[in-house]
Design an enzyme around this catalytic site. Structure first.
Site, short mmCIF file in Angstrom:
data_model
loop_
_atom_site.label_atom_id
_atom_site.label_comp_id
_atom_site.label_asym_id
_atom_site.label_seq_id
_atom_site.Cartn_x
_atom_site.Cartn_y
_atom_site.Cartn_z
N ASP A 53 -4.69 0.77 -9.31
CA ASP A 53 -6.10 0.42 -9.44
C ASP A 53 -6.49 0.16 -10.90
OD1 ASP A 53 -5.98 0.99 -6.77
OD2 ASP A 53 -6.93 2.96 -6.94
N GLU B 173 -7.47 10.52 -14.41
CA GLU B 173 -7.71 10.77 -12.99
C GLU B 173 -6.74 11.83 -12.44
OE1 GLU B 173 -8.80 7.36 -10.75
OE2 GLU B 173 -7.99 8.15 -8.88
N GLU C 245 0.84 -1.20 0.00
CA GLU C 245 0.00 0.00 0.00
C GLU C 245 0.88 1.26 0.00
OE1 GLU C 245 -3.19 -0.22 -1.08
OE2 GLU C 245 -3.66 -1.49 0.64
N HIS C 246 0.50 2.22 -0.83
CA HIS C 246 1.28 3.46 -0.99
C HIS C 246 2.69 3.16 -1.51
CE1 HIS C 246 -1.65 6.36 0.63
NE2 HIS C 246 -2.08 5.30 1.30
N ALA D 81 -15.95 3.07 -0.77
CA ALA D 81 -15.61 1.95 0.11
C ALA D 81 -14.16 1.53 -0.06
CB ALA D 81 -16.54 0.76 -0.16
N TYR E 191 -3.54 12.17 1.02
CA TYR E 191 -2.86 11.29 0.06
C TYR E 191 -1.72 12.04 -0.60
CZ TYR E 191 -2.42 7.91 -3.80
OH TYR E 191 -1.95 6.99 -4.71
N SER F 50 -11.95 0.99 -5.31
CA SER F 50 -11.59 1.48 -6.64
C SER F 50 -12.76 1.61 -7.60
CB SER F 50 -10.55 0.58 -7.30
OG SER F 50 -9.31 0.88 -6.83
N SER F 51 -13.86 2.15 -7.11
CA SER F 51 -14.97 2.35 -8.03
C SER F 51 -14.61 3.40 -9.09
CB SER F 51 -16.23 2.77 -7.27
OG SER F 51 -15.98 3.91 -6.49
N SER G 138 -30.16 12.67 -12.22
CA SER G 138 -30.26 14.11 -12.53
C SER G 138 -28.91 14.70 -12.94
CB SER G 138 -30.80 14.86 -11.30
OG SER G 138 -29.86 14.75 -10.25
C1 GLA Z 1 -5.31 4.52 -3.91
C2 GLA Z 1 -4.61 4.91 -5.20
C3 GLA Z 1 -3.58 3.84 -5.60
C4 GLA Z 1 -2.66 3.51 -4.43
C5 GLA Z 1 -3.46 3.26 -3.16
C6 GLA Z 1 -2.58 3.07 -1.96
O1 GLA Z 1 -6.10 3.38 -4.12
O2 GLA Z 1 -5.53 5.07 -6.26
O3 GLA Z 1 -2.86 4.28 -6.72
O4 GLA Z 1 -1.71 4.52 -4.25
O5 GLA Z 1 -4.37 4.30 -2.89
O6 GLA Z 1 -1.84 1.90 -2.09
#
Ligand code: GLA
Length: 404
Positions: free
Chosen positions: A192, A180, A47-48, A143, A244, A146-147, A86
């Site tokens: 994602d 994005e 993560e990150h 949630a 972030y 990654s929607s 809408s």
């Molecule tokens: C979000 C970002 C990803 C990643 C994660 C953390 O989901 O979209 O690119 O950095 O946070 O791992």
């Protein structure tokens, strides 16, 4: 007839595709030419690390976002979503072609993602036709699953296939990320979109975010009598809220002070001791150790295709959570409680998943302990006066696909 998790995923995807097609008919008074679905993801570990050129190990969910679509003759992108009927948008493509980032002004929040994908395709020199798109989804927004990437990737596949151009999926993932980052203005990494476009059923995706080499790693918890339980902590997460971005800046600063191009180049946790700023030291330590955990988990899954290795995998997941909580400081109280309670109730391991500050946690749980884990998390939340958490089993599923 086939049954089991894979058949359930296929039926669920078919259902949301059918629903999307019906929604398209309601919006545009004709049948769509096709329906494309792109899944959300759970990140198993790492993560990150993506924006630090490191390693990640996500898998695609069965659930995702469907885009029902047909070409138009008038060079307009007509966007509708069943979540918010809408908030419709009709955007002339020449506005996107010319306008760059300011072209997003006046476009409703959700529609910036699909508009951004058209913008990124056009900017990269790919043709885009006018099209009507009706979006439907069976993935909870906010949630941490990654929607947004699922929306981007479903639209990227839709627009390229409707126009008849073939863009390799890795490039499509990069373009969806560009939409994005540069159009919507959210500074995410590449994980994602890669998960949504590249994952295979029954596997997690080991992605080297430096070389972009993608390796499928067998991941079949059900075959070992386990499940990945997703716990929606009901704390909404938002990547645009600045935390972030500030973590990204801290990582870049740590790399600069260590004299390396990115934290990926740091391979031993002891090397971060050279940083005299304690915050930067903790941030860097998380990234370095989580990269190591990704490679360890991938090796364990490969060595025995699950089985005995899952106990060790679970331990690594929990250590990843502790690192995100104490060193990277992106976890949140509902995730910490879910993780602690899950492990105490019999999970092999648990961690927050995604960017943090809200969203979901995951727990690797023996089937025999699943009911107890859910019950005890529910009770712990109720005791604190928190909203009731949501539960779902995550099935490692295939990437984005044309459904109809
Ligand atoms: C979000 C970002 C990803 C990643 C994660 C953390 O989901 O979209 O690119 O950095 O946070 O791992």
């Amino acid at each position: 007839m086939t049954s089991g998790p894979a058949a359930t995923v296929a039926a669920g995807r078919r259902h949301v595709a059918d629903q999307g097609a019906q929604w398209f008919r309601g919006c545009f008074g004709r049948a769509p030419q096709g329906v494309w679905l792109a899944p959300g993801r759970v990140n198993l570990v790492g993560e990150h690390t993506d924006y630090n050129n490191g390693f990640v190990l996500p898998f695609a969910l069965g659930q995702g976002v469907a885009a029902a679509a047909a070409r138009r003759d008038d060079d307009v992108l007509a966007l509708r979503t069943r979540r918010d009927p809408s908030a419709a948008a009709d955007i002339p493509l020449n506005r996107l072609r010319a306008g760059g980032v300011s072209a997003r002004d006046g476009i409703p929040g959700w529609a910036r993602y699909p508009a951004g994908v058209a913008w990124a395709l056009l900017t990269a020199g790919h043709p885009v036709h006018g099209a009507s798109l009706a979006i439907d989804s069976c993935l909870a927004g906010g949630a941490g699953l990654s929607s947004s990437a699922a929306l981007e990737c479903s639209v990227a596949l839709t627009l390229t296939e409707l126009t008849g151009v073939t863009v390799p999926r890795r490039e499509l993932a990069a373009l969806a990320r560009r939409a994005e980052n540069d159009f919507v203005g959210v500074p995410s990494g590449i994980m994602d979109q890669s998960a949504s476009l590249l994952c295979e059923a029954g596997h997690a995706l080991l992605l080297d975010c430096k070389s972009l080499a993608a390796t499928q790693v067998p991941f079949d918890p059900a075959g070992a009598g386990l499940r990945v339980l997703v716990i929606d902590t009901r704390a909404k997460h938002e990547l645009t809220d600045g935390e972030y971005g500030s973590r990204q800046a801290e990582c870049a600063e740590a790399a600069r002070r260590l004299g390396v191009p990115s934290l990926r180049a740091v391979t031993g946790a002891d090397e971060v001791a050279a940083l005299d700023d304690p915050v930067l030291q903790r941030r860097a330590r998380h990234v370095v150790t989580d990269n190591e955990r990704v490679l360890e988990v991938a090796a364990l899954l490969r060595s025995s295709a699950g089985g005995d290795a899952f106990g060790e995998v679970g331990g690594l997941l929990t250590r990843s959570h502790v690192s995100l909580r104490d060193d990277f400081e992106v976890s949140w109280p509902e995730a910490d409680v879910a993780v602690d309670v899950a492990v105490a109730a019999g999970a092999l391991g648990a961690r927050m998943t995604g960017g943090g500050f809200g969203g979901s946690a995951i727990a690797l749980v023996p089937d025999s302990a699943a009911a107890r884990v859910e019950e005890q998390i529910r009770a712990a939340y109720a005791g604190r006066g928190w909203a009731e958490p949501g539960f779902m089993t995550a099935v490692p599923s295939g990437a984005a696909e044309r459904m109809l």
